[in-house]
Enzyme design. Structure first.
Site, short mmCIF file in Angstrom:
data_model
loop_
_atom_site.label_atom_id
_atom_site.label_comp_id
_atom_site.label_asym_id
_atom_site.label_seq_id
_atom_site.Cartn_x
_atom_site.Cartn_y
_atom_site.Cartn_z
N HIS A 1 7.93 6.02 10.66
CA HIS A 1 7.08 5.94 9.25
C HIS A 1 5.96 7.15 9.20
O HIS A 1 4.74 7.02 9.53
CB HIS A 1 6.18 4.54 9.46
CG HIS A 1 5.51 4.12 8.05
ND1 HIS A 1 5.37 4.92 6.77
CD2 HIS A 1 4.77 3.01 7.72
CE1 HIS A 1 4.96 4.38 5.94
NE2 HIS A 1 4.48 3.01 6.61
N ARG B 1 0.86 -1.20 -0.02
CA ARG B 1 0.06 0.00 -0.11
C ARG B 1 0.84 1.45 -0.13
O ARG B 1 0.50 2.12 -0.64
CB ARG B 1 -1.05 -0.18 1.00
CG ARG B 1 -0.45 0.13 2.51
CD ARG B 1 -1.43 -0.60 3.38
NE ARG B 1 -0.88 -2.00 3.37
CZ ARG B 1 -1.47 -3.02 3.49
NH1 ARG B 1 -2.84 -2.97 3.45
NH2 ARG B 1 -0.88 -4.31 3.65
N THR B 2 1.88 1.14 0.81
CA THR B 2 2.72 2.71 0.77
C THR B 2 3.36 2.97 -0.39
O THR B 2 3.25 4.12 -0.74
CB THR B 2 3.72 2.58 2.14
OG1 THR B 2 3.19 1.85 3.05
CG2 THR B 2 4.42 3.73 2.20
N ARG C 1 12.21 3.42 1.31
CA ARG C 1 11.91 2.69 2.68
C ARG C 1 13.18 1.71 2.76
O ARG C 1 13.59 1.00 1.67
CB ARG C 1 10.41 1.76 2.21
CG ARG C 1 10.50 0.59 3.20
CD ARG C 1 8.96 -0.10 3.00
NE ARG C 1 8.13 0.70 3.60
CZ ARG C 1 7.08 0.24 4.11
NH1 ARG C 1 6.63 -1.18 3.59
NH2 ARG C 1 5.82 0.99 4.55
N LYS D 1 24.46 -6.15 -6.26
CA LYS D 1 25.62 -6.24 -6.64
C LYS D 1 26.57 -5.89 -5.63
O LYS D 1 27.75 -5.55 -5.84
CB LYS D 1 26.11 -5.79 -8.09
CG LYS D 1 25.20 -6.54 -9.18
CD LYS D 1 25.52 -5.87 -10.44
CE LYS D 1 24.42 -6.25 -11.64
NZ LYS D 1 24.74 -5.52 -12.73
C1 NCD Z 1 3.67 -1.13 8.14
C2 NCD Z 1 5.11 -0.76 7.84
O1 NCD Z 1 5.81 -1.27 6.88
O2 NCD Z 1 5.88 -0.38 8.83
N1 NCD Z 1 2.80 -1.24 6.90
C3 NCD Z 1 2.53 -0.18 6.47
O3 NCD Z 1 3.41 0.76 5.88
N2 NCD Z 1 1.27 0.21 6.01
C4 NCD Z 1 3.50 -2.15 9.21
C5 NCD Z 1 3.81 -3.55 9.30
O4 NCD Z 1 4.84 -3.81 8.42
O5 NCD Z 1 3.13 -4.32 9.64
#
Ligand code: NCD
Length: 333
Positions: A152, A74-75, A124, A102
């Site tokens: 986050h 989703r993100t 990320r 690599k």
């Molecule tokens: C979360 C994350 O990646 O920190 N998910 C998200 O971004 N909606 C939570 C998770 O990984 O459980």
């Protein structure tokens, strides 16, 4: 939108359309007025997303690079959709097939990408602090889409937008964040945001996943689910993040559910009209009973996803405005 929040006491100059940060690395350090302003801008994008034609040229000619070193559904999609709706060109780097495999370092990858002059890099990474490192080295705006167990920020903002639109305020709400708090960047960003905005935060889970040490950061810690959610206005359930644990910290999924799963009976202990949130991905039957995840009018899990796009559009708008401010940009090497 948000009434009675501490932001109201903030000097007017922090609440302008102007945003004074090149990057969005975390919630920690943002002032209440800035968070309130962010949420106002995000709120203005919710209706936009409901129109049949969803296009703006605010970011026309700008390039957004999505750099995800960890899995995401989703993100990543949400950042991509937000950028596309603002008219930006979006490039998704597939790290799995990139030179990172690599042995290229994060900084070398960043310098290589920087040479292509993206305006925004959404990152990320499994290491806490990776987005900060990039932000110090490159001129692109860095948007943290989750770094290790650290922060986050856009998740906390979308959670707050969901809550603020429902309750009309954040100030005075009690939010119980339950389950695997220890490994959760979502929990940390929410703690910073909610306490800054005058809400009370409870962390609820077994001692291995919700250590008492979190009390030093301003949360009330509960090791008993019933006590922890009793009277709460919102219950945020977290996934047991086994991939972030060095060793197994829960005896079994079944036992975890028995003690800490959100069930109908436990939800009855919360305040009237309490909401159920979950950042996803969900493990039904582990941290949340399947019926609780779909409870009409109570579970806001899909609405959170919708708010996510609005929050990321606001993030791009605000960072873009900061980028046109020479005072903000002159600190970059
Ligand atoms: C979360 C994350 O990646 O920190 N998910 C998200 O971004 N909606 C939570 C998770 O990984 O459980």
């Amino acid at each position: 939108m948000i009434e009675g929040d501490p932001a109201a006491d903030f000097p007017a100059e922090t609440v302008g359309r102007d945003w004074l940060h090149k990057d969005l690395l975390g919630i920690q350090g943002l002032k209440a007025g800035e968070i309130a302003h962010f949420l106002e801008v995000a709120d203005s994008y919710v209706d936009f997303g409901r129109q049949s034609i969803k296009s703006s040229d605010l970011l026309a000619g700008k390039t957004v690079m999505n750099l995800f070193f960890e899995n995401s559904t989703r993100t990543r999609a949400s950042f991509e959709i937000a950028a596309a709706r603002l008219g930006a060109d979006v490039v998704n780097m597939d790290v799995a097939t990139s030179s990172v495999k690599k042995g290229e370092s994060l900084l070398d990858t960043a310098y290589t990408l920087e040479a292509m002059r993206p305006d925004f890099i959404v990152v990320r990474h499994s290491q806490a602090g990776a987005p900060l490192l990039l932000a110090r080295k490159v001129g692109s705006s860095i948007l943290n889409a989750g770094d290790g167990q650290h922060e986050h920020p856009t998740q906390a903002l979308l959670d707050a937008l969901t809550l603020a639109r429902h309750f009309g305020r954040l100030n005075g709400l009690t939010v119980a964040i339950c389950g695997d708090v220890a490994h959760s960047r979502v929990a940390r960003s929410n703690l910073h945001l909610l306490t800054t905005m005058g809400a009370h935060v409870r962390f609820v889970g077994p001692p291995s996943l919700a250590p008492k040490a979190f009390e030093a950061l301003g949360a009330d810690v509960f090791h008993d689910m019933a006590a922890g959610i009793s009277g709460a206005n919102a219950i945020m359930m977290l996934r047991v993040q086994k991939e972030r644990m060095g060793r197994n910290l829960i005896p079994s999924d079944r036992e975890f559910f028995d003690f800490f799963g959100l069930t109908e009976n436990r939800l009855k202990l919360a305040a009237q009209n309490a909401l159920v949130l979950h950042p996803g991905p969900m493990n039904r039957g582990v941290e949340i009973a399947s019926e609780m995840a779909d409870l009409e009018g109570v579970a806001k899990i899909r609405e959170q996803v919708e708010m996510g796009v609005a929050v990321r559009m606001a993030a791009f708008e605000l960072m873009n405005s900061a980028r046109s401010n020479p005072d903000v940009m002159k600190v970059i090497p």
